[in-house]
Structures are given as structure tokens and as C-alpha cells.
Scaffold this motif. Sequence first.
Motif, PDB file in Angstrom:
ATOM      1  N   ALA A   1      -8.210 -13.681  -0.432  1.00 19.01           N
ATOM      2  CA  ALA A   1      -9.404 -12.850   0.195  1.00 19.01           C
ATOM      3  C   ALA A   1      -8.982 -12.275  -1.301  1.00 19.01           C
ATOM      4  CB  ALA A   1      -9.538 -12.189   1.230  1.00 19.01           C
ATOM      5  N   CYS A   2      -9.736 -11.722  -2.098  1.00 19.80           N
ATOM      6  CA  CYS A   2      -8.614 -10.635  -3.505  1.00 19.80           C
ATOM      7  C   CYS A   2      -9.880  -9.692  -3.221  1.00 19.80           C
ATOM      8  CB  CYS A   2     -10.056 -12.216  -4.538  1.00 19.80           C
ATOM      9  SG  CYS A   2      -9.756 -10.795  -6.518  1.00 19.80           S
ATOM     10  N   MET A   3      -8.814  -8.641  -3.579  1.00 14.58           N
ATOM     11  CA  MET A   3      -9.591  -6.999  -3.718  1.00 14.58           C
ATOM     12  C   MET A   3      -8.974  -6.456  -5.066  1.00 14.58           C
ATOM     13  SD  MET A   3      -8.140  -4.633  -0.749  1.00 14.58           S
ATOM     14  CE  MET A   3      -7.205  -3.790  -2.187  1.00 14.58           C
ATOM     15  N   ALA A   4     -10.197  -5.523  -5.109  1.00 19.76           N
ATOM     16  CA  ALA A   4     -10.026  -4.630  -5.648  1.00 19.76           C
ATOM     17  C   ALA A   4     -10.736  -3.177  -5.347  1.00 19.76           C
ATOM     18  CB  ALA A   4     -11.271  -5.062  -7.755  1.00 19.76           C
ATOM     19  N   VAL A   5     -10.527  -2.619  -6.515  1.00 19.51           N
ATOM     20  CA  VAL A   5     -11.326  -1.177  -6.372  1.00 19.51           C
ATOM     21  C   VAL A   5     -12.758  -1.034  -6.850  1.00 19.51           C
ATOM     22  CG1 VAL A   5     -10.920   1.744  -6.755  1.00 19.51           C
ATOM     23  CG2 VAL A   5      -9.014   0.018  -5.271  1.00 19.51           C
ATOM     24  N   ASN A   6     -13.335  -1.864  -6.759  1.00 17.79           N
ATOM     25  CA  ASN A   6     -14.637  -1.656  -7.350  1.00 17.79           C
ATOM     26  C   ASN A   6     -15.452  -1.792  -5.776  1.00 17.79           C
ATOM     27  OD1 ASN A   6     -13.273  -4.274  -9.825  1.00 17.79           O
ATOM     28  ND2 ASN A   6     -14.374  -2.483 -10.930  1.00 17.79           N
ATOM     29  N   ASP A   7     -17.330  -2.000  -6.578  1.00 20.10           N
ATOM     30  CA  ASP A   7     -17.710  -1.861  -5.262  1.00 20.10           C
ATOM     31  C   ASP A   7     -18.199  -3.370  -4.796  1.00 20.10           C
ATOM     32  OD1 ASP A   7     -20.513  -3.207  -6.618  1.00 20.10           O
ATOM     33  OD2 ASP A   7     -20.186  -1.433  -8.491  1.00 20.10           O
TER      34      ASP A   7
ATOM     35  N   ALA B   1      -9.572   3.569  -0.285  1.00 16.12           N
ATOM     36  CA  ALA B   1      -8.633   3.926   0.854  1.00 16.12           C
ATOM     37  C   ALA B   1      -8.015   2.914   1.518  1.00 16.12           C
ATOM     38  CB  ALA B   1     -10.439   4.384   1.586  1.00 16.12           C
ATOM     39  N   PHE B   2      -8.096   1.707   1.067  1.00 16.12           N
ATOM     40  CA  PHE B   2      -7.730   0.875   1.579  1.00 16.12           C
ATOM     41  C   PHE B   2      -6.576   0.640   1.136  1.00 16.12           C
ATOM     42  CE2 PHE B   2      -7.180  -3.875   2.504  1.00 16.12           C
ATOM     43  CZ  PHE B   2      -6.092  -3.805   3.705  1.00 16.12           C
ATOM     44  N   THR B   3      -6.725   0.754  -0.534  1.00 13.89           N
ATOM     45  CA  THR B   3      -5.547   0.995  -1.240  1.00 13.89           C
ATOM     46  C   THR B   3      -4.859   1.015  -0.683  1.00 13.89           C
ATOM     47  OG1 THR B   3      -7.173  -0.550  -3.147  1.00 13.89           O
ATOM     48  CG2 THR B   3      -5.004   0.884  -3.574  1.00 13.89           C
ATOM     49  N   LYS B   4      -5.129   2.543  -0.698  1.00 12.45           N
ATOM     50  CA  LYS B   4      -4.303   3.885   0.030  1.00 12.45           C
ATOM     51  C   LYS B   4      -3.160   3.588   1.055  1.00 12.45           C
ATOM     52  CE  LYS B   4      -7.423   7.141  -3.058  1.00 12.45           C
ATOM     53  NZ  LYS B   4      -8.057   7.881  -2.538  1.00 12.45           N
ATOM     54  N   ALA B   5      -4.206   3.392   1.410  1.00 12.27           N
ATOM     55  CA  ALA B   5      -3.461   2.823   2.901  1.00 12.27           C
ATOM     56  C   ALA B   5      -1.964   2.070   2.708  1.00 12.27           C
ATOM     57  CB  ALA B   5      -4.110   2.342   3.917  1.00 12.27           C
ATOM     58  N   MET B   6      -2.161   0.614   1.989  1.00  8.45           N
ATOM     59  CA  MET B   6      -1.339   0.371   1.681  1.00  8.45           C
ATOM     60  C   MET B   6      -0.328   0.630   0.319  1.00  8.45           C
ATOM     61  SD  MET B   6      -3.272  -3.616   1.810  1.00  8.45           S
ATOM     62  CE  MET B   6      -3.984  -2.970   0.780  1.00  8.45           C
ATOM     63  N   GLY B   7      -0.534   1.193   0.338  1.00 13.08           N
ATOM     64  CA  GLY B   7       0.197   2.443  -0.799  1.00 13.08           C
ATOM     65  C   GLY B   7       0.259   1.591  -2.231  1.00 13.08           C
TER      66      GLY B   7
ATOM     67  N   PHE C   1      -2.765   2.753  -8.349  1.00 10.10           N
ATOM     68  CA  PHE C   1      -2.824   2.571  -9.413  1.00 10.10           C
ATOM     69  C   PHE C   1      -3.534   3.152 -10.436  1.00 10.10           C
ATOM     70  CE2 PHE C   1      -2.175  -0.427 -13.422  1.00 10.10           C
ATOM     71  CZ  PHE C   1      -1.301   0.233 -13.664  1.00 10.10           C
ATOM     72  N   ASP C   2      -3.026   4.520 -10.654  1.00  8.37           N
ATOM     73  CA  ASP C   2      -3.481   5.758 -11.603  1.00  8.37           C
ATOM     74  C   ASP C   2      -3.472   5.217 -12.930  1.00  8.37           C
ATOM     75  OD1 ASP C   2      -4.704   7.675 -11.828  1.00  8.37           O
ATOM     76  OD2 ASP C   2      -3.931   8.769 -11.255  1.00  8.37           O
ATOM     77  N   LEU C   3      -4.799   4.718 -13.445  1.00 12.16           N
ATOM     78  CA  LEU C   3      -5.045   4.735 -14.437  1.00 12.16           C
ATOM     79  C   LEU C   3      -5.968   5.543 -15.673  1.00 12.16           C
ATOM     80  CD1 LEU C   3      -5.496   0.762 -14.085  1.00 12.16           C
ATOM     81  CD2 LEU C   3      -3.927   2.393 -15.801  1.00 12.16           C
ATOM     82  N   THR C   4      -6.298   6.749 -14.298  1.00 12.42           N
ATOM     83  CA  THR C   4      -7.179   7.613 -14.921  1.00 12.42           C
ATOM     84  C   THR C   4      -6.899   8.756 -16.531  1.00 12.42           C
ATOM     85  OG1 THR C   4      -6.908   8.661 -12.109  1.00 12.42           O
ATOM     86  CG2 THR C   4      -8.030   9.982 -14.263  1.00 12.42           C
ATOM     87  N   ALA C   5      -5.431   8.700 -17.103  1.00 10.07           N
ATOM     88  CA  ALA C   5      -5.774   8.351 -18.163  1.00 10.07           C
ATOM     89  C   ALA C   5      -6.189   7.746 -19.310  1.00 10.07           C
ATOM     90  CB  ALA C   5      -4.105   8.816 -18.622  1.00 10.07           C
TER      91      ALA C   5
ATOM     92  N   LEU D   1      -9.207   5.669 -10.510  1.00  9.44           N
ATOM     93  CA  LEU D   1      -8.069   4.576  -9.190  1.00  9.44           C
ATOM     94  C   LEU D   1      -8.584   3.263  -9.268  1.00  9.44           C
ATOM     95  CD1 LEU D   1      -7.167   7.337  -6.481  1.00  9.44           C
ATOM     96  CD2 LEU D   1      -5.970   7.424  -8.536  1.00  9.44           C
ATOM     97  N   ARG D   2      -6.644   2.621  -9.653  1.00  8.47           N
ATOM     98  CA  ARG D   2      -7.387   0.904  -8.936  1.00  8.47           C
ATOM     99  C   ARG D   2      -6.293   0.365  -8.419  1.00  8.47           C
ATOM    100  NH1 ARG D   2     -11.117  -1.215 -12.323  1.00  8.47           N
ATOM    101  NH2 ARG D   2     -12.127  -0.245 -13.894  1.00  8.47           N
ATOM    102  N   CYS D   3      -6.355  -0.673  -7.939  1.00 10.87           N
ATOM    103  CA  CYS D   3      -5.155  -1.551  -7.154  1.00 10.87           C
ATOM    104  C   CYS D   3      -4.162  -2.246  -8.194  1.00 10.87           C
ATOM    105  CB  CYS D   3      -6.279  -2.748  -6.445  1.00 10.87           C
ATOM    106  SG  CYS D   3      -5.227  -3.425  -5.118  1.00 10.87           S
ATOM    107  N   GLN D   4      -2.864  -1.388  -7.779  1.00  9.50           N
ATOM    108  CA  GLN D   4      -1.944  -2.531  -8.340  1.00  9.50           C
ATOM    109  C   GLN D   4      -2.063  -4.168  -8.099  1.00  9.50           C
ATOM    110  OE1 GLN D   4       2.650  -0.949  -7.691  1.00  9.50           O
ATOM    111  NE2 GLN D   4       1.238   0.091  -6.211  1.00  9.50           N
TER     112      GLN D   4
END
Length: 160
Positions: free
Chosen positions: A73-79, A105-111, A114-118, A123-126
Motif C-alpha cells: 500500500a502507498c499512502m500520502a496526505v492527498n485526497d 490523522a493517520f500520519t500524525k498518529a504514526m508520528g 512532515f511540515d512543509l507549510t513554509a 502538512l505532508r507525510c515523511q
Amino acid sequence: MTIKVGDQIPSAKIMQATAEGPKEVDTAELFAGKTVVLFGVPGAFTPTCSAKHLPGFVQHHDALKAKGVDLIACMAVNDAFVMGAWGKDQGVDDKVVMLADGSAAFTKAMGLVFDLTARGLGLRCQRFALVAKNGKVTHVAVEQPGAFEVSKAEAVLAAL
């Protein structure tokens, strides 16, 4: 705290891109009773993710299955729509399940946030890869920012 070997995969609701459209998936159910390789990327359609990371797991699908992997499985903070389009573009067919963690939410729960706001990306996934057996992490590798070594398919194969 970042997820580590021996940890249980956090329970969360994420979305799976399917031919019929987005489908809610409970991570506890997704990982139950299976050996799963989950890899995370900062974003769909991004350069390293599209040129190397996802294609590597598609290419090494059979070798991973031969080592006892039931699901890749591949995961990203995308829809889910973006993940589905990316999977189609990359020709994943049924080799890789495309998962969307749109709210991170799942990315946060796993710690693994990756904050790329700047840089205007939020917020993204490492970039990472893990192996879980029946929901328990047996291998995890998190990349340093900008790196692509420990989470590629060949590294996961070597760890199995």
C-alpha cells in the motif's frame, strides 16, 4: 513519537482509491491477519515519488509477494481522487493499494508528519516504508528530508 518496531499500527479511518470511487478503510481491518508493506510519500505526482518510489514497488511486486507480503500500500496526505488518478497514471493496477490520508490523522498518529507549510505544501507525510505482520510493525525505515535510500522497494526486500 515516531512509530517503531514492535508498535501496533494505529487505528484510523483513511480512504482508498477504487474504481468505484473513494472507499473508507479502517487501518485495523486493513492490517489484520496480513503481512503488509506500507510506504508513505510526501505527495502524489511529485518528482521522486513518481519517478522512483511508487514505480519501484510496482516493479518489485512479485518479489515482495514471494517473500510473504500479502498487501502493498502507498499512502500520502492527498485526497482519494488524487491518489486514484496517480495510481492510474503510474499503472499500479492491483499491485499497490492507493491510500489517502487527506487530513493527515493517520500520519500524525504514526508520528510521521512532515511540515512543509513554509513551502506552500502544508502538512505532508515523511517518506517512509514499514512492514507490519497482523498489525504489528516488524520493520520501519524513515528517510531524512530529501533522501531516498531506506524506504525504496529494494531496501524493503532486503529487510524481509
